[in-house]
Design an enzyme around this catalytic site. Structure first.
Site, mmCIF file in Angstrom:
data_model
loop_
_atom_site.group_PDB
_atom_site.id
_atom_site.type_symbol
_atom_site.label_atom_id
_atom_site.label_comp_id
_atom_site.label_asym_id
_atom_site.label_seq_id
_atom_site.Cartn_x
_atom_site.Cartn_y
_atom_site.Cartn_z
ATOM 1 N N GLU A 1 0.845 -1.195 0.000
ATOM 2 C CA GLU A 1 0.000 0.000 0.000
ATOM 3 C C GLU A 1 0.880 1.245 0.000
ATOM 4 O O GLU A 1 0.391 2.350 0.119
ATOM 5 C CB GLU A 1 -0.996 -0.014 1.156
ATOM 6 C CG GLU A 1 -0.432 0.177 2.539
ATOM 7 C CD GLU A 1 -1.551 0.263 3.568
ATOM 8 O OE1 GLU A 1 -1.970 -0.779 4.043
ATOM 9 O OE2 GLU A 1 -1.996 1.375 3.886
ATOM 10 N N CYS B 1 -3.767 -3.157 3.906
ATOM 11 C CA CYS B 1 -2.941 -4.245 4.440
ATOM 12 C C CYS B 1 -3.435 -5.623 4.027
ATOM 13 O O CYS B 1 -2.783 -6.626 4.306
ATOM 14 C CB CYS B 1 -2.905 -4.165 5.967
ATOM 15 S SG CYS B 1 -2.424 -2.548 6.560
ATOM 16 N N HIS C 1 -3.706 -9.722 11.550
ATOM 17 C CA HIS C 1 -3.033 -8.530 11.020
ATOM 18 C C HIS C 1 -2.513 -7.733 12.212
ATOM 19 O O HIS C 1 -3.235 -7.552 13.206
ATOM 20 C CB HIS C 1 -4.000 -7.691 10.178
ATOM 21 C CG HIS C 1 -3.440 -6.336 9.880
ATOM 22 N ND1 HIS C 1 -2.199 -6.169 9.298
ATOM 23 C CD2 HIS C 1 -3.915 -5.086 10.143
ATOM 24 C CE1 HIS C 1 -1.942 -4.886 9.192
ATOM 25 N NE2 HIS C 1 -2.960 -4.211 9.701
HETATM 26 N N1 CAA Z 1 0.637 2.553 30.594
HETATM 27 C C1 CAA Z 1 -0.041 1.514 30.061
HETATM 28 N N2 CAA Z 1 -1.030 1.640 29.138
HETATM 29 C C2 CAA Z 1 -1.319 2.892 28.712
HETATM 30 C C3 CAA Z 1 -0.639 4.022 29.205
HETATM 31 C C4 CAA Z 1 0.373 3.824 30.201
HETATM 32 N N3 CAA Z 1 1.044 4.844 30.708
HETATM 33 N N4 CAA Z 1 -1.143 5.115 28.580
HETATM 34 C C5 CAA Z 1 -2.105 4.686 27.733
HETATM 35 N N5 CAA Z 1 -2.201 3.343 27.813
HETATM 36 C C6 CAA Z 1 -3.089 2.461 27.056
HETATM 37 C C7 CAA Z 1 -4.501 3.017 26.937
HETATM 38 O O1 CAA Z 1 -5.292 2.735 28.071
HETATM 39 C C8 CAA Z 1 -4.971 2.293 25.668
HETATM 40 O O2 CAA Z 1 -5.330 0.988 26.017
HETATM 41 P P1 CAA Z 1 -6.758 0.409 25.540
HETATM 42 O O3 CAA Z 1 -6.728 0.498 24.028
HETATM 43 O O4 CAA Z 1 -6.764 -0.979 26.060
HETATM 44 O O5 CAA Z 1 -7.790 1.311 26.124
HETATM 45 C C9 CAA Z 1 -3.680 2.185 24.834
HETATM 46 O O6 CAA Z 1 -2.600 2.404 25.743
HETATM 47 C C10 CAA Z 1 -3.581 3.221 23.729
HETATM 48 O O7 CAA Z 1 -3.763 4.473 24.311
HETATM 49 P P2 CAA Z 1 -4.724 5.551 23.646
HETATM 50 O O8 CAA Z 1 -6.051 4.903 23.340
HETATM 51 O O9 CAA Z 1 -4.724 6.788 24.433
HETATM 52 O O10 CAA Z 1 -3.871 5.747 22.300
HETATM 53 P P3 CAA Z 1 -4.009 6.787 21.166
HETATM 54 O O11 CAA Z 1 -5.408 7.248 21.005
HETATM 55 O O12 CAA Z 1 -2.987 7.840 21.384
HETATM 56 O O13 CAA Z 1 -3.605 5.894 19.894
HETATM 57 C C11 CAA Z 1 -4.339 4.399 18.163
HETATM 58 C C12 CAA Z 1 -4.051 4.554 19.666
HETATM 59 C C13 CAA Z 1 -5.623 5.151 17.835
HETATM 60 C C14 CAA Z 1 -4.504 2.933 17.834
HETATM 61 C C15 CAA Z 1 -3.147 4.998 17.357
HETATM 62 O O14 CAA Z 1 -1.968 4.304 17.650
HETATM 63 C C16 CAA Z 1 -3.368 4.997 15.863
HETATM 64 O O15 CAA Z 1 -4.090 5.819 15.316
HETATM 65 N N6 CAA Z 1 -2.697 4.043 15.139
HETATM 66 C C17 CAA Z 1 -2.796 3.951 13.687
HETATM 67 C C18 CAA Z 1 -4.082 3.274 13.231
HETATM 68 C C19 CAA Z 1 -4.095 1.802 13.515
HETATM 69 O O16 CAA Z 1 -3.075 1.139 13.646
HETATM 70 N N7 CAA Z 1 -5.310 1.232 13.600
HETATM 71 C C20 CAA Z 1 -5.457 -0.202 13.800
HETATM 72 C C21 CAA Z 1 -6.652 -0.755 13.055
HETATM 73 S S1 CAA Z 1 -6.543 -0.320 11.320
HETATM 74 C C22 CAA Z 1 -5.446 -1.454 10.668
HETATM 75 O O17 CAA Z 1 -5.163 -2.459 11.270
HETATM 76 C C23 CAA Z 1 -4.815 -1.182 9.361
HETATM 77 C C24 CAA Z 1 -3.420 -0.689 9.566
HETATM 78 O O18 CAA Z 1 -2.475 -1.464 9.532
HETATM 79 C C25 CAA Z 1 -3.221 0.734 9.831
#
Ligand code: CAA
Length: 388
Positions: free
Chosen positions: A79, A111, A233
């Protein structure tokens, strides 16, 4: 006749950023990355590396002893393609010296497309059992700086030889598919980095898993309890853990959380050190399982869940073959990961911001990669690849 994965090899850049370094620069708790998303390091491509050089490096070990001569098709899944017209696989075809009668095509659906390539390859081999199809999946995962996606970057490529009577994993013909037009992650042609609705993307991933699994169950007699391990994935490790718990709940599975974790933990090891490699990630997860699991996996069923944003998802199954250990490249992968060089935050930014020339002039690219293949120049809008 059985058809499936005869050999598997992966490659990633020699350079990585530890997510502790990123957390420090962002003044974030490192456990957010190490524990919360389940990732430790992310691979960063050097300026003279791209999906072509990584794919060629991944595929090279599969071509020992003249094995390339039987390849009738090369399917290249990505991609992060480098051209709107020419398939990246055509460069790989030359770099690897594949026969001129070997057809080449590029596949795209986020992906997921490596799974489309594997399914198409199995169908081609079933039609002509003496033939082999080389499937390569290669991606550089890039998000904008200072966005939630930044910690889920990475880069890597995987190469799989699909053949009759495979040595590693026989792929079953039954599949469960799910497609829905959604905007969870996308990259318009004019952008170098992906756009993502992060929280929504994790929800649609889980919804697609449910739908693909239900469709799989209507096609296959296999049940959740028939599987010894599952490869998901892997945008980040925690996503697979959530997905597996979700699937277990849907199936009213009575295994405890430790037992469920045991069904996926070995698939996560390489990805935790490489980061997201989009199309390649689930199959690098398979290599991670086959090469690191302490049990003898022969005869075990593996469940695969492939997800591509946008979105297309597929659940399918495979059976590990007797003597599979002999077809692995475990030592080569261990050396690849151990030899990598850690980047400082400033070095990471330099690589991230390295210019991508678009002016049509001649640009030599510095020799930085430690791989066998490199992008030596971009000249008159043409990419020039060389064997080192
Ligand atoms: N200690 C331990 N855990 C902690 C922590 C700490 N100090 N601080 C935060 N966390 C935990 C949170 O509780 C959360 O856990 P849960 O999901 O179990 O609730 C986790 O860490 C992530 O924290 P946030 O939800 O606050 O994270 P975020 O909003 O900043 O980002 C995300 C998370 C949205 C996935 C981001 O990484 C992102 O946008 N990633 C890209 C998109 C992606 O990968 N999506 C996956 C599905 S799409 C796909 O699979 C296709 C692809 O390849 C992209």
């Amino acid at each position: 006749m059985s058809v499936g994965i005869d050999e598997i090899s992966f490659y990633t850049s020699n350079y990585y950023l530890d997510l502790r370094t990123l957390a420090e620069a962002q003044q974030t708790d490192p456990d957010k990355y190490y524990v919360g998303i389940g990732q430790e390091k992310m691979g960063m491509a050097a300026p003279d590396e791209d999906v072509v050089t990584m794919a060629a490096n991944a595929a090279m070990p599969l071509l020992a002893d003249g094995a390339g001569e039987d390849i009738t098709t090369l399917l290249f899944a990505t991609e992060t393609g480098i051209d709107q017209s020419k398939a990246a696989g055509v460069y790989v075809h030359r770099l690897l010296g594949l026969p001129s009668n070997c057809r080449v095509v590029e596949l795209k659906q986020a992906c997921y497309s490596a799974t489309a390539a594997v399914q198409m390859a199995c169908a081609l081999v079933a039609r002509r059992p003496g033939s082999k199809v080389l499937v390569v999946a290669s991606d550089v995962a890039r998000y904008d700086l200072n966005t939630p996606g930044e910690a889920t970057q990475g880069c890597g490529a995987v190469a799989m030889m699909i053949s009759a009577d495979p040595r590693l994993v026989e792929i079953d013909p039954e599949v469960g598919s799910y497609t829905e037009d959604v905007m969870d992650f996308w990259r318009p042609n004019y952008r170098a980095t992906a756009l993502v609705d992060g929280k929504f993307s994790t929800k649609i991933y889980l919804k697609s898993l449910k739908k693909a699994w239900e469709n799989f169950r209507s096609a296959s007699s296999l049940m959740f309890s028939d599987f010894g391990h599952f490869c998901y994935h892997l945008p980040f490790g925690r996503m697979a853990q959530k997905a597996h718990q979700h699937l277990a709940r849907l199936n009213k599975c009575e295994l405890n959380s430790e037992q469920l974790e045991g069904q996926i933990q070995d698939t996560l090891l390489y990805n935790r050190a490489i980061g997201n490699s989009y199309t390649a990630s689930m199959y690098i997860g398979l290599a991670s399982l086959l090469e690191n699991c302490q049990q003898n996996l022969a005869g075990q069923r593996i469940g695969f869940f492939s997800y591509g944003s946008g979105c297309v998802a597929e659940f399918f199954s495979g059976r590990v073959m007797e003597g599979y250990e002999r077809g692995l490249h475990r030592e080569q992968h261990r050396q690849l990961l151990e030899a990598r060089q850690e980047l400082s935050y400033e070095e990471y930014l330099q690589l991230y911001r390295y210019p991508d020339p678009r002016d049509g002039e001649h640009h030599d690219i510095p020799s930085i990669t430690t791989g066998r293949f490199r992008l030596a120049a971009i000249s008159h809008h043409k990419r020039e690849y060389v064997v080192c």
